[in-house]
Design a protein around this motif. Sequence first.
Motif, PDB file in Angstrom:
ATOM      1  N   GLU A   1       0.817  -1.223   0.000  1.00  0.00           N
ATOM      2  CA  GLU A   1       0.000   0.000   0.000  1.00  0.00           C
ATOM      3  C   GLU A   1       0.848   1.269   0.000  1.00  0.00           C
ATOM      4  O   GLU A   1       0.396   2.306  -0.474  1.00  0.00           O
ATOM      5  N   GLY A   2       2.089   1.170   0.491  1.00  0.00           N
ATOM      6  CA  GLY A   2       2.989   2.316   0.473  1.00  0.00           C
ATOM      7  C   GLY A   2       3.879   2.344  -0.750  1.00  0.00           C
ATOM      8  O   GLY A   2       4.739   3.212  -0.864  1.00  0.00           O
ATOM      9  N   GLN A   3       3.675   1.370  -1.648  1.00  0.00           N
ATOM     10  CA  GLN A   3       4.462   1.268  -2.874  1.00  0.00           C
ATOM     11  C   GLN A   3       5.952   1.305  -2.559  1.00  0.00           C
ATOM     12  O   GLN A   3       6.725   2.016  -3.194  1.00  0.00           O
ATOM     13  N   ASP A   4       6.351   0.497  -1.577  1.00  0.00           N
ATOM     14  CA  ASP A   4       7.720   0.473  -1.078  1.00  0.00           C
ATOM     15  C   ASP A   4       8.385  -0.842  -1.478  1.00  0.00           C
ATOM     16  O   ASP A   4       8.300  -1.841  -0.764  1.00  0.00           O
ATOM     17  N   ALA A   5       9.054  -0.824  -2.627  1.00  0.00           N
ATOM     18  CA  ALA A   5       9.667  -2.038  -3.162  1.00  0.00           C
ATOM     19  C   ALA A   5      10.739  -2.599  -2.232  1.00  0.00           C
ATOM     20  O   ALA A   5      10.891  -3.816  -2.113  1.00  0.00           O
ATOM     21  N   SER A   6      11.487  -1.747  -1.537  1.00  0.00           N
ATOM     22  CA  SER A   6      12.548  -2.246  -0.658  1.00  0.00           C
ATOM     23  C   SER A   6      11.974  -2.992   0.543  1.00  0.00           C
ATOM     24  O   SER A   6      12.534  -4.000   0.973  1.00  0.00           O
ATOM     25  N   THR A   7      10.852  -2.513   1.082  1.00  0.00           N
ATOM     26  CA  THR A   7      10.196  -3.241   2.175  1.00  0.00           C
ATOM     27  C   THR A   7       9.723  -4.599   1.683  1.00  0.00           C
ATOM     28  O   THR A   7       9.912  -5.614   2.361  1.00  0.00           O
ATOM     29  N   LEU A   8       9.133  -4.630   0.494  1.00  0.00           N
ATOM     30  CA  LEU A   8       8.674  -5.904  -0.053  1.00  0.00           C
ATOM     31  C   LEU A   8       9.842  -6.845  -0.315  1.00  0.00           C
ATOM     32  O   LEU A   8       9.779  -8.031   0.015  1.00  0.00           O
TER      33      LEU A   8
ATOM     34  N   TYR B   1       6.070  -1.097  -8.421  1.00  0.00           N
ATOM     35  CA  TYR B   1       5.704  -0.153  -7.374  1.00  0.00           C
ATOM     36  C   TYR B   1       6.189   1.273  -7.644  1.00  0.00           C
ATOM     37  O   TYR B   1       5.951   2.162  -6.833  1.00  0.00           O
ATOM     38  N   SER B   2       6.810   1.505  -8.802  1.00  0.00           N
ATOM     39  CA  SER B   2       7.150   2.875  -9.193  1.00  0.00           C
ATOM     40  C   SER B   2       6.098   3.456 -10.143  1.00  0.00           C
ATOM     41  O   SER B   2       6.152   4.632 -10.481  1.00  0.00           O
ATOM     42  N   ARG B   3       5.147   2.639 -10.544  1.00  0.00           N
ATOM     43  CA  ARG B   3       4.112   3.095 -11.476  1.00  0.00           C
ATOM     44  C   ARG B   3       3.101   4.000 -10.772  1.00  0.00           C
ATOM     45  O   ARG B   3       2.865   3.867  -9.572  1.00  0.00           O
ATOM     46  N   ASP B   4       2.493   4.871 -11.555  1.00  0.00           N
ATOM     47  CA  ASP B   4       1.464   5.774 -11.041  1.00  0.00           C
ATOM     48  C   ASP B   4       0.160   4.995 -10.934  1.00  0.00           C
ATOM     49  O   ASP B   4      -0.649   4.954 -11.868  1.00  0.00           O
ATOM     50  N   MET B   5      -0.026   4.320  -9.800  1.00  0.00           N
ATOM     51  CA  MET B   5      -1.228   3.536  -9.550  1.00  0.00           C
ATOM     52  C   MET B   5      -1.347   3.295  -8.054  1.00  0.00           C
ATOM     53  O   MET B   5      -0.379   3.456  -7.321  1.00  0.00           O
TER      54      MET B   5
ATOM     55  N   GLU C   1      16.688 -10.261  -9.518  1.00  0.00           N
ATOM     56  CA  GLU C   1      15.616 -10.273 -10.516  1.00  0.00           C
ATOM     57  C   GLU C   1      14.292  -9.840  -9.903  1.00  0.00           C
ATOM     58  O   GLU C   1      13.538  -9.084 -10.515  1.00  0.00           O
ATOM     59  N   ILE C   2      14.029 -10.299  -8.689  1.00  0.00           N
ATOM     60  CA  ILE C   2      12.787  -9.930  -8.005  1.00  0.00           C
ATOM     61  C   ILE C   2      12.785  -8.437  -7.696  1.00  0.00           C
ATOM     62  O   ILE C   2      11.768  -7.756  -7.852  1.00  0.00           O
ATOM     63  N   SER C   3      13.929  -7.895  -7.315  1.00  0.00           N
ATOM     64  CA  SER C   3      14.043  -6.467  -7.022  1.00  0.00           C
ATOM     65  C   SER C   3      13.693  -5.621  -8.234  1.00  0.00           C
ATOM     66  O   SER C   3      12.955  -4.626  -8.122  1.00  0.00           O
ATOM     67  N   SER C   4      14.187  -5.999  -9.404  1.00  0.00           N
ATOM     68  CA  SER C   4      13.883  -5.250 -10.637  1.00  0.00           C
ATOM     69  C   SER C   4      12.390  -5.250 -10.914  1.00  0.00           C
ATOM     70  O   SER C   4      11.811  -4.222 -11.289  1.00  0.00           O
TER      71      SER C   4
END
Length: 121
Positions: free
Chosen positions: A19-26, A65-69, A56-59
């Motif tokens: 929900e926070g669009q935080d790829a590093s947390t994920l 999660y960088s998309r405008d959504m 690969e998962i990080s990319s």
Amino acid sequence: MGTAAGTGFDTEALRRGIEGQDASTLLSLYADDAQVRIVDHNTQPSHPKVMRGRDEISSFLDDVYSRDMTHTLDNCVVQGDRLAFSESCEYPDGVRVLAESMVSLRDGKITEQTLIQAWDE
């Protein structure tokens, strides 16, 4: 939510990440040797997209999660070493995406994830 009893998996971090669009947390929720398999209209069951390892998962996570959504964790169930969750997303133009994941856990980390997704066309 919080840490699922007995699994060590942090369901609250999953919610915050999505929900926070935080790829590093994920990404922190995945084991080093994790594998993610994606099935959708473009990558069908006989030829899914497969990502192996955190790089690969990080990319993939950075892209999504960088998309405008918007992203919402709708359901999350942890039982033993298995996790299932639903995520709904929406782009500003109203296009919606629904993703369902079935996950294997080891020591509180995701080791395998199968993600099935569909979107408005």
